[in-house]
Design a protein around this motif. Structure first.
Motif, PDB file in Angstrom:
ATOM      1  N   ASN A   1      -1.229   4.478  -1.242  1.00 41.33           N
ATOM      2  CA  ASN A   1      -1.442   5.897  -0.183  1.00 41.33           C
ATOM      3  C   ASN A   1      -1.602   7.336  -1.847  1.00 41.33           C
TER       4      ASN A   1
ATOM      5  N   GLU B   1       0.808  -1.675   0.270  1.00 43.96           N
ATOM      6  CA  GLU B   1      -0.072   0.238   0.325  1.00 43.96           C
ATOM      7  C   GLU B   1       0.938   1.256   0.280  1.00 43.96           C
TER       8      GLU B   1
ATOM      9  N   ARG C   1      -7.153   4.782  -1.322  1.00 41.30           N
ATOM     10  CA  ARG C   1      -7.448   4.551  -2.397  1.00 41.30           C
ATOM     11  C   ARG C   1      -6.682   3.654  -2.868  1.00 41.30           C
TER      12      ARG C   1
END
Length: 232
Positions: free
Chosen positions: A26, A24, A68
């Motif tokens: 972002n 991840e 996101r």
């Protein structure tokens, strides 16, 4: 073994064995791969990574694990830009593909989480829905469509997530898969269907990777290294 040696993956060749795995970031623009993603991966390629796996993209709209989180259907242009940015450095770029299942979140989709069985998630305690054949087929189709899009976008291949935070791992494990149908009797069946379908969509020229969880440290019911597998 020298990490800096060339390695062949089928018909593809990576400049070395250094893999930059999916995580991840972002950095997404809504649910698409953004210009910031592209710059991020380009710097990793310039720094010497031989294989880059992009942030895992959800293969079906039912999966929206964080705000996101990339959605594969929206990632085509960004994937193409990442390939172009990394190509001068020789790095292979693979698309991370997956579905978080019961380890996701209903906060953004406002829909029930998908899972093999109605077992509360150990972390969130959220109770998911048990997938029927309709949802299972939709998941396989989602992986297939995402892989086909990855191929059209110029990626060197894909990596299917059946490791941590994945619906496929949840099907592998007796902790979360308590079904009595064929997907419970053969807990690897769904992953086998996905792999076969994705390979057909990719063709033989592109790389197909499979990220696995091989030990859940719960030998009474979970995945263990001794689990009979077709990938050995």
């Amino acid at each position: 073994m020298n990490l800096l040696e060339l390695i062949s993956l089928g018909r593809a060749r990576a400049p070395n064995r250094v893999v930059f795995g999916p995580h991840e970031t972002n950095l997404g623009r809504r649910r698409a791969i953004s210009a910031r993603h592209v710059a991020y991966y380009q710097r990793r390629a310039a720094g010497g990574c031989g294989i880059i796996v992009t942030e895992i993209a959800s293969v079906h709209p039912s999966d929206w694990p964080y705000e996101r989180a990339p959605l594969a259907a929206d990632c085509g242009p960004g994937w193409s830009e990442a390939v172009a940015a990394c190509a001068p450095h020789g790095a292979l770029v693979l698309a991370g593909l997956g579905h978080a299942g019961m380890q996701g979140s209903s906060a953004f989709s406002q829909s029930a989480l998908w899972a093999p069985s109605r077992v509360p998630d150990a972390a969130s305690r959220e109770l998911p829905m048990e997938m029927a054949e309709t949802e299972i087929n939709a998941l396989v189709d989602g992986f297939t469509s995402a892989a086909a899009l990855a191929g059209r976008s110029g990626l060197d291949g894909v990596e299917i997530n059946a490791g941590q935070h994945s619906l496929l791992r949840q099907f592998h494990s007796g902790l979360t898969n308590q079904r009595s149908d064929r997907y419970g009797q053969d807990r690897l069946l769904l992953t086998e269907r996905v792999v076969q379908s994705v390979r057909a969509a990719l063709g033989s020229d592109r790389v197909l990777g499979l990220r696995l969880c091989c030990d859940e440290l719960a030998p009474w019911a979970g995945v263990t290294p001794e689990l009979p597998t077709w990938w050995r």
